[in-house]
Design an enzyme around this catalytic site. Structure first.
Site, PDB file in Angstrom:
ATOM      1  N   CYS A  39      42.536  45.646  38.255  1.00 49.27           N
ATOM      2  CA  CYS A  39      42.063  45.277  39.592  1.00 49.27           C
ATOM      3  C   CYS A  39      40.904  44.314  39.394  1.00 49.27           C
ATOM      4  O   CYS A  39      39.824  44.712  38.934  1.00 49.27           O
ATOM      5  CB  CYS A  39      41.614  46.507  40.380  1.00 49.27           C
ATOM      6  SG  CYS A  39      40.939  46.129  42.018  1.00 49.27           S
TER       7      CYS A  39
ATOM      8  N   CYS B  10      41.968  39.990  46.116  1.00 45.74           N
ATOM      9  CA  CYS B  10      42.705  40.429  44.932  1.00 45.74           C
ATOM     10  C   CYS B  10      42.575  39.346  43.880  1.00 45.74           C
ATOM     11  O   CYS B  10      43.241  38.302  43.958  1.00 45.74           O
ATOM     12  CB  CYS B  10      44.176  40.697  45.260  1.00 45.74           C
ATOM     13  SG  CYS B  10      45.151  41.164  43.802  1.00 45.74           S
TER      14      CYS B  10
END
Length: 296
Positions: A226, A78
């Site tokens: 993202c 992430c």
């Protein structure tokens, strides 16, 4: 205060990507899937990823990061969350450069001028077995996958890549907001071709240096930003000869700077924001904001 409500955490965001940074250093337990689901269901703590900071176990690393999605599943990478971790740790220690162990591999990151955070997201993997896919494809710049009628698909032939987690990127000619990603995103995420599910993005290349992107994130849903998907879109655009190796990727939450270096490492640079802090029970997900604790 509940004696078990003893893990400090911060609510942060990276370009609107909602992140909970939980300090699990000096202890042997973990943030449970049950806790993650409970926190995701609360309006105050609803998140895209939990970044749980644990003591290092690999030589040469500063910390180990366990990343959880809103459904309690574990993620391999992430980028936006990693930037939040660096921002939090840098504020605590004045250290500017960090190396982390994650499920997706060892990554490094640093705070640079202006409070921006640059994350080395590592080397993308393009082999079908590394993404992974459930069957061989020799050319992962385009795979045979379509959404909608066979003679007039909505999107088709995505590029697939692993950035520590699997990504499918559909390049489109129209504005990314003209596609109902919330409808076909979960279908592609759970398609049998992706045994570990996939993050699903639609990308529009504006020019050689600019990409617009929206992402349906595995285990999360639609997200404001993202980071690993931005990396996947950037390297896939280069592989398709659509852009150069240095691009701006515009996400709903804001822009990220992406550089695919000649050594194959992908460097992602962007901003973070601290919102508030508190304490939580890592087994159940019950929490209290710091201000509430002071007022109690």
């Amino acid at each position: 205060m509940n004696d078990n409500m003893n893990a400090p955490f911060a609510r942060m965001n990276g370009l609107g990507n909602r992140i909970l940074v939980v300090d699990m250093r000096g202890r042997g337990d973990h943030v449970s899937a049950q806790a993650a689901i409970a926190l995701a269901d609360s309006r105050e703590t609803a998140f895209d990823q939990i970044m749980a900071i644990h003591d290092p176990r690999l030589g040469g690393t500063d910390q180990r990061i366990v990343i959880l999605n809103a459904d309690g599943s574990e993620a391999g990478a992430c980028g936006n969350g990693t930037r939040c971790v660096v921002s939090a740790l840098s504020a605590e220690t004045d250290q500017k450069q960090f190396t982390f162990e994650t499920a997706g591999g060892v990554i490094s990151a640093k705070e640079i001028e202006g409070g921006m955070i640059a994350v080395d997201m590592g080397v993308p993997r393009f082999g079908w077995q590394d993404i992974p896919l459930s069957e061989p494809f020799q050319d992962t710049r385009h795979i045979e996958l379509a959404v909608g009628p066979a003679d007039d698909p909505i999107v088709h032939s995505p590029a697939v890549v692993s950035m520590g987690n699997p990504h499918a990127v559909f390049f489109v000619d129209e504005d990314v907001w003209s596609y109902q990603l919330e409808q076909f995103g979960p279908l592609v995420e759970n398609h049998p071709i992706f045994p570990e599910r996939a993050n699903v993005s639609i990308a529009h290349v504006r020019d050689k240096t600019t990409i617009d992107l929206r992402t349906w994130e595995r285990g999360v849903g639609l997200t404001e930003a993202c980071g690993s998907a931005a990396c996947a879109a950037a390297v896939s655009a280069v592989r398709r000869h659509r852009t150069g190796r240095h691009v701006t990727v515009n996400l709903p939450g804001g822009p990220l700077d992406l550089l695919w270096r000649e050594d194959d490492h992908v460097i992602m640079t962007g901003a973070t924001e601290w919102e508030w802090s508190g304490m939580l029970n890592p087994a159940t997900g019950t929490f209290r904001r710091d201000q509430e604790a002071m007022d109690a």
